[in-house]
Design an enzyme around this catalytic site. Structure first.
Site, mmCIF file in Angstrom:
data_model
loop_
_atom_site.group_PDB
_atom_site.id
_atom_site.type_symbol
_atom_site.label_atom_id
_atom_site.label_comp_id
_atom_site.label_asym_id
_atom_site.label_seq_id
_atom_site.Cartn_x
_atom_site.Cartn_y
_atom_site.Cartn_z
ATOM 1 N N THR A 103 -3.696 -1.391 -4.561
ATOM 2 C CA THR A 103 -3.765 -0.009 -5.023
ATOM 3 C C THR A 103 -4.628 0.003 -6.267
ATOM 4 O OG1 THR A 103 -1.577 0.509 -4.139
ATOM 5 C CG2 THR A 103 -2.463 1.980 -5.833
ATOM 6 N N LYS A 178 -3.367 6.945 -1.322
ATOM 7 C CA LYS A 178 -2.288 6.176 -1.951
ATOM 8 C C LYS A 178 -1.816 6.852 -3.233
ATOM 9 C CE LYS A 178 0.676 2.909 -2.583
ATOM 10 N NZ LYS A 178 0.376 1.481 -2.724
#
Length: 318
Positions: A103, A178
């Protein structure tokens, strides 16, 4: 590259709580793997199963058709991918593919795509959701950004790790997706913890509340999987607070750039940052209950609530 999925040479950089399981699933499908971690001992279980141990990300890439990375932060991604001496792009041959599952920042994903495609390398940003439970079970949700051809080339590998695999748009789109996920996840965890603190305060059996709520309209993955841990004050990590703070920092940065005010995100980031400052960085995100528990105490003068009281002076402590 003219290879069937079973013959693909896979490189893996970052063998942590998530990566060790994700790479393991690829090996289960018959892919030959070369692995690297800054802490070499983390690679030992995969090496024992037949993986080769790389000496650097570059070495991993030089012996791979596709390289996956899942590391701690955007700075880590830059270091393992772009370093001209030891990085993935220094070793991966034209025609190879690179997938970053960290991420990270959407802007970095776009930059990696530009640099990689300029070298003849397919590049995908593909962060995941599902935590260590999903990584172990091979049921992750994988959110991808990049070119369709690259996505289809690596899709068999992604399907070994997840059950929901989507191409969301051009480079950076996986990371933006995300961020949407993390904004929901942090607010959801606040709700889970506050709900169970309330249930406990009024004398209900909190585990029974998890069962009742978890099967209804307010049920969620967090309530059903982490609710029992909240009740037990089991803070063993699936997804660590230090990583959540990093992710929420990116989400706040992106939101500000868009002129978008998200108060729920801001409150959750302050709570998690307070826990990080108090030494809970390696605990799981369900440890948020510890911060909310302090805020809920009747005596705001206690020394152990001082830090949180300064952060949230407007909270009405009953």
């Amino acid at each position: 590259l003219d290879r069937t999925p079973s013959m693909m040479r896979v490189g893996w950089v970052g063998v942590g709580v998530m990566g060790k399981h994700m790479c393991g699933h690829l090996m289960d499908k018959g892919h030959a793997a070369t692995v690297f971690s800054r802490t070499a001992s983390k690679c030992e279980p995969l090496v024992a199963r037949g993986a080769n141990l790389g000496s650097s990300p570059r070495d991993v890439a030089a012996n791979s058709d596709v390289v996956f990375t899942i590391v701690g932060s955007p700075k880590d991604v830059e270091a393992v991918v772009l370093d001209e001496d030891t990085g993935v792009f220094a070793g991966l041959k034209p025609g190879g593919n690179f997938v970053d599952m960290t991420t990270s920042k959407p802007s970095l994903a776009a930059h990696l795509h530009k640099v990689g495609t300029g070298r003849g390398i397919g590049v995908l940003d593909a962060p995941v959701s599902g935590g260590d439970v999903g990584a172990k079970a091979g049921t992750l949700s994988i959110m991808c950004g990049g070119d369709r051809d690259t996505f289809e080339a690596v899709r068999p590998c992604l399907e070994a790790m997840g059950k929901s695999i989507r191409l969301m748009g051009p480079a950076g789109s996986g990371q933006h997706t995300k961020m949407s996920n993390q904004i929901l996840a942090c607010n959801n965890m606040v709700g889970v913890c506050e709900s169970l603190l309330y249930a406990q305060r009024v004398g209900l059996d909190p585990l029974a509340v998890v069962g009742a709520i978890g099967s209804g309209a307010a049920g969620s993955w967090a309530m059903n999987n982490l609710g029992p841990k909240v009740v037990a004050r089991d803070v063993a990590p699936g997804f660590m607070i230090e990583h959540m703070v990093k992710d929420l920092g990116i989400a706040i940065e992106e939101s500000r750039a868009l002129g978008l005010k998200l108060p729920g995100l801001a409150v959750a980031e302050r709570l998690y940052s307070a826990l990080l400052d108090q030494g809970h960085g390696k605990d799981g995100t369900q440890a948020l209950v510890l911060a909310l528990e302090l805020l809920a105490r009747e005596d705001p003068a206690k020394e152990d609530v001082t830090h949180l009281a300064k952060l949230f002076p407007d909270v009405d402590r009953q």
